[in-house]
Scaffold this motif. Structure first.
Motif, PDB file in Angstrom:
ATOM      1  N   VAL A 168     113.368   8.178  -5.662  1.00  0.00           N
ATOM      2  CA  VAL A 168     113.046   8.476  -7.054  1.00  0.00           C
ATOM      3  C   VAL A 168     112.941   9.981  -7.276  1.00  0.00           C
ATOM      4  CG1 VAL A 168     111.331   8.180  -8.886  1.00  0.00           C
ATOM      5  CG2 VAL A 168     111.848   6.283  -7.340  1.00  0.00           C
ATOM      6  N   THR A 169     112.235  10.669  -6.376  1.00  0.00           N
ATOM      7  CA  THR A 169     112.056  12.104  -6.566  1.00  0.00           C
ATOM      8  C   THR A 169     111.604  12.766  -5.281  1.00  0.00           C
ATOM      9  OG1 THR A 169     110.899  13.797  -7.888  1.00  0.00           O
ATOM     10  CG2 THR A 169     109.628  11.871  -7.252  1.00  0.00           C
ATOM     11  N   ASP A 170     111.921  14.050  -5.133  1.00  0.00           N
ATOM     12  CA  ASP A 170     111.385  14.912  -4.093  1.00  0.00           C
ATOM     13  C   ASP A 170     110.527  15.972  -4.778  1.00  0.00           C
ATOM     14  OD1 ASP A 170     112.777  13.564  -2.154  1.00  0.00           O
ATOM     15  OD2 ASP A 170     114.398  15.031  -2.015  1.00  0.00           O
ATOM     16  N   THR A 171     109.309  16.148  -4.309  1.00  0.00           N
ATOM     17  CA  THR A 171     108.420  17.127  -4.940  1.00  0.00           C
ATOM     18  C   THR A 171     107.799  18.026  -3.878  1.00  0.00           C
ATOM     19  OG1 THR A 171     106.538  15.589  -4.851  1.00  0.00           O
ATOM     20  CG2 THR A 171     107.847  15.608  -6.868  1.00  0.00           C
ATOM     21  N   ASP A 172     107.570  19.265  -4.281  1.00  0.00           N
ATOM     22  CA  ASP A 172     106.849  20.232  -3.461  1.00  0.00           C
ATOM     23  C   ASP A 172     105.496  20.438  -4.132  1.00  0.00           C
ATOM     24  OD1 ASP A 172     105.741  22.367  -2.163  1.00  0.00           O
ATOM     25  OD2 ASP A 172     107.455  23.715  -2.412  1.00  0.00           O
ATOM     26  N   PRO A 173     104.426  19.866  -3.601  1.00  0.00           N
ATOM     27  CA  PRO A 173     103.140  19.920  -4.287  1.00  0.00           C
ATOM     28  C   PRO A 173     102.538  21.312  -4.366  1.00  0.00           C
ATOM     29  CG  PRO A 173     102.868  19.019  -2.089  1.00  0.00           C
ATOM     30  CD  PRO A 173     104.343  19.137  -2.324  1.00  0.00           C
ATOM     31  N   PHE A 174     103.039  22.233  -3.552  1.00  0.00           N
ATOM     32  CA  PHE A 174     102.490  23.591  -3.558  1.00  0.00           C
ATOM     33  C   PHE A 174     103.373  24.578  -4.320  1.00  0.00           C
ATOM     34  CE2 PHE A 174     101.002  21.607   0.432  1.00  0.00           C
ATOM     35  CZ  PHE A 174      99.632  21.702   0.240  1.00  0.00           C
ATOM     36  N   ALA A 175     104.427  24.067  -4.956  1.00  0.00           N
ATOM     37  CA  ALA A 175     105.408  24.952  -5.584  1.00  0.00           C
ATOM     38  C   ALA A 175     104.809  25.828  -6.679  1.00  0.00           C
ATOM     39  CB  ALA A 175     106.562  24.131  -6.148  1.00  0.00           C
ATOM     40  N   VAL A 176     103.802  25.334  -7.363  1.00  0.00           N
ATOM     41  CA  VAL A 176     103.231  26.100  -8.481  1.00  0.00           C
ATOM     42  C   VAL A 176     102.239  27.144  -7.994  1.00  0.00           C
ATOM     43  CG1 VAL A 176     103.523  24.189 -10.074  1.00  0.00           C
ATOM     44  CG2 VAL A 176     101.377  24.400  -8.811  1.00  0.00           C
ATOM     45  N   LEU A 177     101.953  27.177  -6.690  1.00  0.00           N
ATOM     46  CA  LEU A 177     100.961  28.102  -6.148  1.00  0.00           C
ATOM     47  C   LEU A 177     101.656  29.266  -5.451  1.00  0.00           C
ATOM     48  CD1 LEU A 177      98.630  25.388  -4.592  1.00  0.00           C
ATOM     49  CD2 LEU A 177      98.271  26.598  -6.752  1.00  0.00           C
ATOM     50  N   GLU A 178     101.300  30.476  -5.831  1.00  0.00           N
ATOM     51  CA  GLU A 178     101.898  31.663  -5.242  1.00  0.00           C
ATOM     52  C   GLU A 178     100.832  32.457  -4.487  1.00  0.00           C
ATOM     53  OE1 GLU A 178     104.968  32.667  -5.061  1.00  0.00           O
ATOM     54  OE2 GLU A 178     105.843  31.063  -6.284  1.00  0.00           O
ATOM     55  N   PRO A 179     101.135  32.901  -3.269  1.00  0.00           N
ATOM     56  CA  PRO A 179     100.177  33.751  -2.566  1.00  0.00           C
ATOM     57  C   PRO A 179      99.995  35.077  -3.282  1.00  0.00           C
ATOM     58  CG  PRO A 179     102.278  33.693  -1.413  1.00  0.00           C
ATOM     59  CD  PRO A 179     102.365  32.671  -2.506  1.00  0.00           C
ATOM     60  N   THR A 180      98.837  35.644  -3.150  1.00  0.00           N
ATOM     61  CA  THR A 180      98.520  36.939  -3.746  1.00  0.00           C
ATOM     62  C   THR A 180      97.921  37.836  -2.673  1.00  0.00           C
ATOM     63  OG1 THR A 180      96.251  36.352  -4.345  1.00  0.00           O
ATOM     64  CG2 THR A 180      97.987  35.786  -5.944  1.00  0.00           C
ATOM     65  N   PRO A 181      97.814  39.130  -2.917  1.00  0.00           N
ATOM     66  CA  PRO A 181      97.176  39.994  -1.914  1.00  0.00           C
ATOM     67  C   PRO A 181      95.754  39.558  -1.580  1.00  0.00           C
ATOM     68  CG  PRO A 181      98.374  41.319  -3.505  1.00  0.00           C
ATOM     69  CD  PRO A 181      98.391  39.916  -4.042  1.00  0.00           C
ATOM     70  N   SER A 182      95.042  38.968  -2.528  1.00  0.00           N
ATOM     71  CA  SER A 182      93.663  38.554  -2.264  1.00  0.00           C
ATOM     72  C   SER A 182      93.577  37.177  -1.634  1.00  0.00           C
ATOM     73  CB  SER A 182      92.850  38.572  -3.566  1.00  0.00           C
ATOM     74  OG  SER A 182      93.401  37.677  -4.513  1.00  0.00           O
ATOM     75  N   ALA A 183      94.619  36.363  -1.787  1.00  0.00           N
ATOM     76  CA  ALA A 183      94.655  35.008  -1.221  1.00  0.00           C
ATOM     77  C   ALA A 183      96.028  34.784  -0.597  1.00  0.00           C
ATOM     78  CB  ALA A 183      94.376  33.968  -2.294  1.00  0.00           C
ATOM     79  N   PRO A 184      96.234  35.233   0.649  1.00  0.00           N
ATOM     80  CA  PRO A 184      97.574  35.191   1.239  1.00  0.00           C
ATOM     81  C   PRO A 184      98.052  33.793   1.614  1.00  0.00           C
ATOM     82  CG  PRO A 184      95.979  36.033   2.817  1.00  0.00           C
ATOM     83  CD  PRO A 184      95.263  35.922   1.515  1.00  0.00           C
ATOM     84  N   TYR A 185      97.137  32.820   1.694  1.00  0.00           N
ATOM     85  CA  TYR A 185      97.532  31.459   2.074  1.00  0.00           C
ATOM     86  C   TYR A 185      97.160  30.501   0.946  1.00  0.00           C
ATOM     87  CZ  TYR A 185      97.042  34.112   6.362  1.00  0.00           C
ATOM     88  OH  TYR A 185      97.124  35.102   7.298  1.00  0.00           O
ATOM     89  N   VAL A 186      98.151  29.844   0.401  1.00  0.00           N
ATOM     90  CA  VAL A 186      97.892  28.870  -0.664  1.00  0.00           C
ATOM     91  C   VAL A 186      98.522  27.515  -0.364  1.00  0.00           C
ATOM     92  CG1 VAL A 186      97.594  30.582  -2.489  1.00  0.00           C
ATOM     93  CG2 VAL A 186      99.892  29.703  -1.997  1.00  0.00           C
TER      94      VAL A 186
END
Length: 537
Positions: free
Chosen positions: A94-112
């Motif tokens: 039905v679908t392939d989804t990346d659940p973390f796709a909307v999250l981008e690492p930032t200098p203050s939070a390098p792991y999302v």
């Protein structure tokens, strides 16, 4: 139940901290203590190390914890952050989804992104790191009794060995025999009807780039690739003619797979772990009874939704480790250990609520084709926004709400426990890239990984408070001047000031577990020293 037999302290082998249980919680705590030079022993009643995948996701906050312990590269090499969730309905993709796709690492939070990795691999990497500090797990060692004295806990094993420790930490799981022997309640509920069967199997011919999820009106089965060959299988159990669940086995796994997948060519094989999970939501009302403390599943159990179980235990250990190390070393008063319960018990309550709500959300969403487990991955389950603003260890002296030196920062770049947008004492301390005096790149997380408090001084005007604090508490506090001066770090892109919301000269004291202890203006030397005097003997 652990017996209440009287033990003899004078004949016992002595250590600083005795940890019972060598899962991720116990191993993380042992590493935290060992790297600080605390005498620690860790015992495990099982005669061999666990091999099941069990908890399979490390959230971003746990990745930060493990970076501090120096094992993040090994974890990343054995795990994956790029799995797509593949949904099927009636045997069709039905679908392939990346659940973390909307999250981008930032200098203050390098792991999302969460890291998919089998729990046995996490434990193996932790054991290797622990051995580098000279500590190994004592297998086949079951605690059968303990007694608290005025100065220690004396424990007895099934083999009759006696061990005396200044503190005993129960990391022995949801059925903790240590907890059961203490005046501690473990209130909550167990829903016998809500259960899953699990296992580690091989499935030759099935793509390892996807977490496969077959969910229909009459059942479900999920296969997540872990390691080099295995998949973790999760499924709703078969029922017999009386409606009772059928015990899981390779044969039941195959029948459920065939019923839902529509892939007759795939044969499941080599089951190395088989288990049953029932939804169990409970938490202890106390985390400390004298010299005995609870951590991980011994203190709280909950739904698997959101992958918070292993992570919450790891973060319990990270909170407790530095406090125990200071108390055992005699550099902090025993009352510091009371802040462990003060800070972590509300987090356990939040975890039970959040995992339960995520579980119910998944149950609703799977009724719609193409939806399902991605509903458990939300900003709050990353755990970057969890902090201890209510803690007695959190102190602010900078006039929040006005245009003072420390104001609203971008913090961790995530949804926080509160939504005012300000970085406050008790919050997770953000990362930021800087340059050292030689122009080499250095991150704030590099500083926080050193097992001490870190006093950040933003602006040349803080040099005095940093110098005075280092002179008095140099063994406990490392000063860090963030200013364009010869001995300072350069905030060359402004990320550090933005992350901490600093507009003028100000100081921020960061705890050894990477949470903000104190924020103050640059001239608050007395307040910083007074704060440390309440902690450091």
């Amino acid at each position: 139940m652990i017996s209440s037999e009287v033990t003899t302290e004078s004949t016992a082998e002595r250590t600083g901290v005795l940890i019972v249980g060598a899962g991720p919680t116990g191993l993380t705590l042992a590493c935290e203590l060992a790297r600080r030079g605390t005498a620690v022993r860790i015992i495990e009643k099982s005669p061999e190390f666990h091999s099941g995948s069990r908890g399979k996701t490390l959230n971003p906050r746990s990745l930060e914890v493990f970076e501090s312990l120096g094992i993040l590269p090994e974890l990343l090499a054995h795990g994956r952050t790029d799995l797509l969730l593949r949904k099927y309905r009636d045997g069709e993709i039905v679908t392939d989804t990346d659940p973390f796709a909307v999250l981008e690492p930032t200098p203050s939070a390098p792991y999302v992104r969460g890291l998919f990795i089998a729990q046995w691999q996490v434990e193996e990497i932790l054991r290797t790191r622990l051995a580098e500090w000279g500590v190994t797990v004592e297998l086949g060692t079951e605690l059968t009794g303990f007694e608290q004295t005025g100065k220690s806990v004396v424990a007895t094993t099934a083999a009759g060995k006696r061990m005396a420790a200044e503190y005993l930490v129960a990391c022995d799981g949801g059925r903790s025999t240590i907890r059961k022997s203490l005046p501690v309640t473990f209130d909550g509920r167990t829903e016998e009807g809500r259960m899953m069967i699990l296992g580690d199997v091989e499935a030759e011919g099935l793509s390892r780039d996807h977490w496969h999820q077959w969910i229909d009106e009459d059942g479900a089965i999920l296969l997540c690739p872990l390691g080099e060959r295995s998949f973790q299988l999760q499924a709703l159990p078969e029922r017999d003619e009386l409606g009772q669940p059928v015990a899981p086995s390779l044969e039941t796994f195959q029948r459920i797979f065939d019923r839902h997948s529509g892939m007759p060519g795939i044969r499941l094989a080599n089951p190395t772990w088989i288990s049953t999970f029932r939804v169990n939501e409970r938490m202890a009302d106390r985390y400390r009874v004298g010299r005995v403390l609870l951590a991980g599943d011994a203190a709280h159990v909950h739904s698997i939704a959101g992958g918070l179980g292993m992570n919450t235990g790891v973060q319990d250990a990270f909170n407790l480790g530095w406090k125990l190390a200071m108390v055992v070393a005699g550099t902090a008063r025993p009352a510091l250990l009371d802040t462990y319960e003060e800070e972590r018990l509300p987090i356990a309550a939040w975890t039970l609520d959040t995992s339960g709500e995520r579980w119910r959300s998944v149950q609703r969403s799977v009724k719609e084709a193409g939806r399902g487990t991605e509903d458990v991955i939300r900003p709050e389950t990353l755990a970057l926004g969890l902090g201890y603003r209510w803690s007695s260890l959190a102190l602010e002296l900078d006039g929040r709400g006005s245009e003072d030196a420390v104001g609203g920062g971008d913090g961790a770049g995530d949804e926080r426990a509160t939504d005012d947008g300000l970085l406050r004492a008790g919050d997770r301390a953000p990362d930021a890239p800087c340059l050292d005096a030689d122009g080499a790149a250095i991150r704030l997380f590099d500083l926080f990984a050193r097992p001490r408090f870190t006093l950040l001084g933003f602006g040349a005007g803080t040099a005095g408070v940093l110098r005075i604090t280092a002179a008095k508490y140099g063994d406990t506090v490392q000063p860090c001047l963030i200013a364009d001066v010869p001995d300072g770090l350069s905030d060359h892109e402004g990320h550090a000031r933005r992350a901490y919301g600093v507009t003028g000269d100000a100081v921020v004291l960061v705890r050894p577990d990477g949470h903000v202890a104190l924020t103050a203006l640059a001239d608050a030397t007395g307040a910083v020293l007074d704060y440390l005097a309440t902690l450091v003997i």
